[in-house]
Design a protein around this motif. Sequence first.
Motif, PDB file in Angstrom:
ATOM      1  N   ARG A 146       0.837  -1.204   0.000  1.00  0.00           N
ATOM      2  CA  ARG A 146       0.000   0.000   0.000  1.00  0.00           C
ATOM      3  C   ARG A 146       0.873   1.257   0.000  1.00  0.00           C
ATOM      4  O   ARG A 146       0.506   2.280  -0.613  1.00  0.00           O
ATOM      5  CB  ARG A 146      -0.929  -0.009   1.206  1.00  0.00           C
ATOM      6  CG  ARG A 146      -1.943  -1.147   1.173  1.00  0.00           C
ATOM      7  CD  ARG A 146      -2.910  -1.090   2.335  1.00  0.00           C
ATOM      8  NE  ARG A 146      -3.847   0.018   2.191  1.00  0.00           N
ATOM      9  CZ  ARG A 146      -4.884   0.215   3.009  1.00  0.00           C
ATOM     10  NH1 ARG A 146      -5.105  -0.627   4.003  1.00  0.00           N
ATOM     11  NH2 ARG A 146      -5.678   1.237   2.834  1.00  0.00           N
ATOM     12  N   GLU A 147       2.035   1.201   0.652  1.00  0.00           N
ATOM     13  CA  GLU A 147       2.947   2.338   0.612  1.00  0.00           C
ATOM     14  C   GLU A 147       3.468   2.568  -0.807  1.00  0.00           C
ATOM     15  O   GLU A 147       3.568   3.721  -1.267  1.00  0.00           O
ATOM     16  CB  GLU A 147       4.122   2.098   1.573  1.00  0.00           C
ATOM     17  CG  GLU A 147       3.736   2.162   3.048  1.00  0.00           C
ATOM     18  CD  GLU A 147       4.887   1.805   3.961  1.00  0.00           C
ATOM     19  OE1 GLU A 147       5.947   1.381   3.426  1.00  0.00           O
ATOM     20  OE2 GLU A 147       4.745   1.927   5.192  1.00  0.00           O
ATOM     21  N   ILE A 148       3.804   1.480  -1.493  1.00  0.00           N
ATOM     22  CA  ILE A 148       4.259   1.603  -2.883  1.00  0.00           C
ATOM     23  C   ILE A 148       3.131   2.142  -3.759  1.00  0.00           C
ATOM     24  O   ILE A 148       3.343   2.999  -4.629  1.00  0.00           O
ATOM     25  CB  ILE A 148       4.763   0.244  -3.398  1.00  0.00           C
ATOM     26  CG1 ILE A 148       6.025  -0.175  -2.635  1.00  0.00           C
ATOM     27  CG2 ILE A 148       5.043   0.303  -4.903  1.00  0.00           C
ATOM     28  CD1 ILE A 148       6.477  -1.586  -2.934  1.00  0.00           C
ATOM     29  N   HIS A 149       1.916   1.667  -3.521  1.00  0.00           N
ATOM     30  CA  HIS A 149       0.750   2.156  -4.265  1.00  0.00           C
ATOM     31  C   HIS A 149       0.580   3.666  -4.048  1.00  0.00           C
ATOM     32  O   HIS A 149       0.360   4.428  -5.017  1.00  0.00           O
ATOM     33  CB  HIS A 149      -0.494   1.391  -3.804  1.00  0.00           C
ATOM     34  CG  HIS A 149      -1.718   1.679  -4.606  1.00  0.00           C
ATOM     35  ND1 HIS A 149      -2.945   1.099  -4.330  1.00  0.00           N
ATOM     36  CD2 HIS A 149      -1.935   2.490  -5.681  1.00  0.00           C
ATOM     37  CE1 HIS A 149      -3.835   1.540  -5.207  1.00  0.00           C
ATOM     38  NE2 HIS A 149      -3.245   2.387  -6.018  1.00  0.00           N
ATOM     39  N   ALA A 150       0.689   4.101  -2.821  1.00  0.00           N
ATOM     40  CA  ALA A 150       0.558   5.529  -2.526  1.00  0.00           C
ATOM     41  C   ALA A 150       1.666   6.335  -3.193  1.00  0.00           C
ATOM     42  O   ALA A 150       1.431   7.437  -3.716  1.00  0.00           O
ATOM     43  CB  ALA A 150       0.585   5.748  -1.008  1.00  0.00           C
ATOM     44  N   HIS A 151       2.882   5.781  -3.200  1.00  0.00           N
ATOM     45  CA  HIS A 151       4.008   6.447  -3.862  1.00  0.00           C
ATOM     46  C   HIS A 151       3.737   6.598  -5.356  1.00  0.00           C
ATOM     47  O   HIS A 151       4.058   7.640  -5.959  1.00  0.00           O
ATOM     48  CB  HIS A 151       5.279   5.634  -3.618  1.00  0.00           C
ATOM     49  CG  HIS A 151       6.536   6.329  -4.018  1.00  0.00           C
ATOM     50  ND1 HIS A 151       7.045   7.406  -3.328  1.00  0.00           N
ATOM     51  CD2 HIS A 151       7.390   6.110  -5.046  1.00  0.00           C
ATOM     52  CE1 HIS A 151       8.156   7.822  -3.906  1.00  0.00           C
ATOM     53  NE2 HIS A 151       8.385   7.041  -4.952  1.00  0.00           N
ATOM     54  N   GLY A 188       1.985  10.523  -9.840  1.00  0.00           N
ATOM     55  CA  GLY A 188       1.162  10.741 -11.016  1.00  0.00           C
ATOM     56  C   GLY A 188       1.239   9.626 -12.041  1.00  0.00           C
ATOM     57  O   GLY A 188       0.834   9.815 -13.198  1.00  0.00           O
ATOM     58  N   LEU A 189       1.752   8.463 -11.633  1.00  0.00           N
ATOM     59  CA  LEU A 189       1.871   7.346 -12.559  1.00  0.00           C
ATOM     60  C   LEU A 189       0.500   6.772 -12.889  1.00  0.00           C
ATOM     61  O   LEU A 189      -0.341   6.594 -12.005  1.00  0.00           O
ATOM     62  CB  LEU A 189       2.751   6.256 -11.943  1.00  0.00           C
ATOM     63  CG  LEU A 189       3.187   5.118 -12.855  1.00  0.00           C
ATOM     64  CD1 LEU A 189       4.108   5.625 -13.951  1.00  0.00           C
ATOM     65  CD2 LEU A 189       3.913   4.037 -12.045  1.00  0.00           C
ATOM     66  N   ARG A 190       0.279   6.501 -14.160  1.00  0.00           N
ATOM     67  CA  ARG A 190      -1.016   5.963 -14.592  1.00  0.00           C
ATOM     68  C   ARG A 190      -1.126   4.493 -14.202  1.00  0.00           C
ATOM     69  O   ARG A 190      -0.294   3.681 -14.588  1.00  0.00           O
ATOM     70  CB  ARG A 190      -1.160   6.122 -16.110  1.00  0.00           C
ATOM     71  CG  ARG A 190      -2.511   5.672 -16.631  1.00  0.00           C
ATOM     72  CD  ARG A 190      -2.697   6.159 -18.059  1.00  0.00           C
ATOM     73  NE  ARG A 190      -3.950   5.654 -18.613  1.00  0.00           N
ATOM     74  CZ  ARG A 190      -4.014   4.768 -19.585  1.00  0.00           C
ATOM     75  NH1 ARG A 190      -2.921   4.297 -20.129  1.00  0.00           N
ATOM     76  NH2 ARG A 190      -5.185   4.371 -20.047  1.00  0.00           N
ATOM     77  N   LEU A 191      -2.156   4.180 -13.436  1.00  0.00           N
ATOM     78  CA  LEU A 191      -2.335   2.813 -12.962  1.00  0.00           C
ATOM     79  C   LEU A 191      -3.226   2.048 -13.930  1.00  0.00           C
ATOM     80  O   LEU A 191      -4.462   2.087 -13.826  1.00  0.00           O
ATOM     81  CB  LEU A 191      -2.957   2.808 -11.559  1.00  0.00           C
ATOM     82  CG  LEU A 191      -2.096   3.404 -10.447  1.00  0.00           C
ATOM     83  CD1 LEU A 191      -2.809   3.309  -9.122  1.00  0.00           C
ATOM     84  CD2 LEU A 191      -0.748   2.723 -10.379  1.00  0.00           C
ATOM     85  N   ASP A 192      -2.614   1.385 -14.850  1.00  0.00           N
ATOM     86  CA  ASP A 192      -3.362   0.568 -15.791  1.00  0.00           C
ATOM     87  C   ASP A 192      -2.439  -0.515 -16.319  1.00  0.00           C
ATOM     88  O   ASP A 192      -1.225  -0.471 -16.135  1.00  0.00           O
ATOM     89  CB  ASP A 192      -3.905   1.426 -16.938  1.00  0.00           C
ATOM     90  CG  ASP A 192      -5.213   0.881 -17.493  1.00  0.00           C
ATOM     91  OD1 ASP A 192      -5.518  -0.283 -17.187  1.00  0.00           O
ATOM     92  OD2 ASP A 192      -5.905   1.601 -18.213  1.00  0.00           O
ATOM     93  N   GLY A 193      -2.991  -1.484 -16.972  1.00  0.00           N
ATOM     94  CA  GLY A 193      -2.182  -2.523 -17.595  1.00  0.00           C
ATOM     95  C   GLY A 193      -1.454  -3.379 -16.585  1.00  0.00           C
ATOM     96  O   GLY A 193      -2.017  -3.840 -15.587  1.00  0.00           O
ATOM     97  N   PHE A 194      -0.152  -3.583 -16.836  1.00  0.00           N
ATOM     98  CA  PHE A 194       0.649  -4.499 -16.025  1.00  0.00           C
ATOM     99  C   PHE A 194       0.728  -4.057 -14.567  1.00  0.00           C
ATOM    100  O   PHE A 194       0.665  -4.883 -13.652  1.00  0.00           O
ATOM    101  CB  PHE A 194       2.062  -4.620 -16.609  1.00  0.00           C
ATOM    102  CG  PHE A 194       2.101  -5.249 -17.968  1.00  0.00           C
ATOM    103  CD1 PHE A 194       1.741  -6.567 -18.154  1.00  0.00           C
ATOM    104  CD2 PHE A 194       2.489  -4.504 -19.073  1.00  0.00           C
ATOM    105  CE1 PHE A 194       1.765  -7.142 -19.405  1.00  0.00           C
ATOM    106  CE2 PHE A 194       2.523  -5.071 -20.328  1.00  0.00           C
ATOM    107  CZ  PHE A 194       2.161  -6.395 -20.505  1.00  0.00           C
TER     108      PHE A 194
END
Length: 609
Positions: free
Chosen positions: A274-279, A284-290
């Motif tokens: 969850r910390e990596i997800h928050a980072h 501003g990284l797009r969360l899609d795909g892989f």
Amino acid sequence: MSIACRPSSTNLSLGLIFPSLSLYFHTFPLDPHPCPSPSQAGPQWNHLLSSLECGRLLESLTNSKSLRHGLQIHGHMVASGVLVHNTYLRTKLCAMYAACGRVRQARAIFDAIAHRSTFLWNVMIRGYAFYGQPLRALLLYRQMLGFGHRADKYTYPFVLMACGDPDLIKVGKGIHSQIAISGYADDVFVANSLLSMYSKCGRMKCAQKVFDRMPVKDLTTSNTMISGYARNNDPLSSLMLFSDTLANKGQWDEASLLGVLPACANLMALKQGREIHAHMLRSGLRLDGFLCNALIDLYSKSKFLIGARRLFDAMSSRDAISWNSIISGCARHGNAAEGLALFCQMNMEGVPPDTITLLVVLGACSRMLALTFGMSLHAHIIRRGHRNMVYVGTALVNLYAKCGSLESSRQVFDEMPVKNLVSWSAMISGYGLHGRGKEAVACFNEMKEHGIRPDEVSFTSILSACSHTGLVNEGKEIFYEMSKVYFLKPKAYHYSCIVDILGRAGDLEDAYSFIIDTDLDAMLNADVWEALLSACKIHHNVELAEIAAQNIISLKPKHIGPYVNISNMYAMEKRWTDVEKVRALAELNGLKKQPGYSFLDSDIGVIGL
């Protein structure tokens, strides 16, 4: 003087299909006569591409891997005659074909060149290594050295790519020695290739040594080690290296995340994930795909199904990996019925299931004993042509056996064109589950007749079957066959099966002697003593039960089971004082019996299949 013909159709297609070539052809009129006479041809051939222009275009096409346009340029060069005796253009053409995966055509051009540069050798080695022909790449590398060419820093990464297989690790180590002798060991690109080779071959200790000796490291270096540790079942090292890299250099990219997120998933490290997800969100990284698939898998394995479902529902495009992750999470850690409903939704949205999908859903059906849904899924598998896959067939064998349809289980087993050790073990286990011990032994012997060598799991299946059906002599014989014939060292669960076999048959003293006379590992395993305690409870042997309970308590002091069992046995003997002592001791140790509960599952039937 001979003049090459210039087909007008070639020039037309080049100008229309490849826009950049229109710079060379849009001013020159198309001649309806493809082969003009020498006197007519002079002014028009001034507009043909020069050797340098063809070379530049081929280089551009190599970088973009545009085979279609490359074929057009090749045709133009042949028609114009500019390719004849032109080593420069042939080298560029060979590089274009190799980059586009046409290795055979590249090799034909390569063989026709008399004087080959190191660049040309590198091109062919890269083509073979990159497109799945590692042995040809290594053979060509050997030929290159035999012709007196020295490998350079561009040669070694491709050769090491060809060694990325455990069977070729000795060759890879030999090339590592050549790299050290040639002085390229400190080159960051060559060293990164060494890291990749060792990690693919499962030699992370060697990779770590290379990593520690590197004078210069870049982000690719860290990413290779992070993904290498995750791939080789050392997720903790992967996560620690990612944390160190982030703390010391503050550098990361998508490859870093794709390496560390599977490590978090294997560790079920929800907090770090969850910390990596928050980072990622802050950056501003797009969360899609892989990346989104990796997060869904992490949350599913970590039992954070709410987070996994939110990510899944927010995805603009979902592939089979996305569906597999969320279905697997629901089936294993949440609501299995929801997992089956998701599979039906996946089917209705037109996403074709792969082997992993089918195995996950069949596993969910087995856990829920959802026979009707499983039968519908079986029909779906037949329609889709997946019935001949050995792992799918094995999952069906297991499903029918667990759902009480042993005949269907055997029918699926007999219809499987290929059976592996897991398939045979599933069928043996199915017989044992239904109390058909003799059929289980017959199936075990049939497996050996087919040349399948049993392993620890298959011995567990057959010993468990013997235990459930009271086949004492057969169980003893198979147990000793395990060590004497197949030279497999029995594990604690094998000893537990023998103790259970003897205990169920009433041979409690023999079971106790078997534990005492075996190696220390069995004596120090609580499961073995629990098998003896269960047998003592069946046959009301309080004395041996006390010994078994004492050993379990010493090995698993926070386990309430032995206290409950011995207390119940004292109660059956009306030894109420001892009952109170046991209960008081359990309370003193902070132990409490969990309340029992029942689970009633109505058949969910067929949902959208």
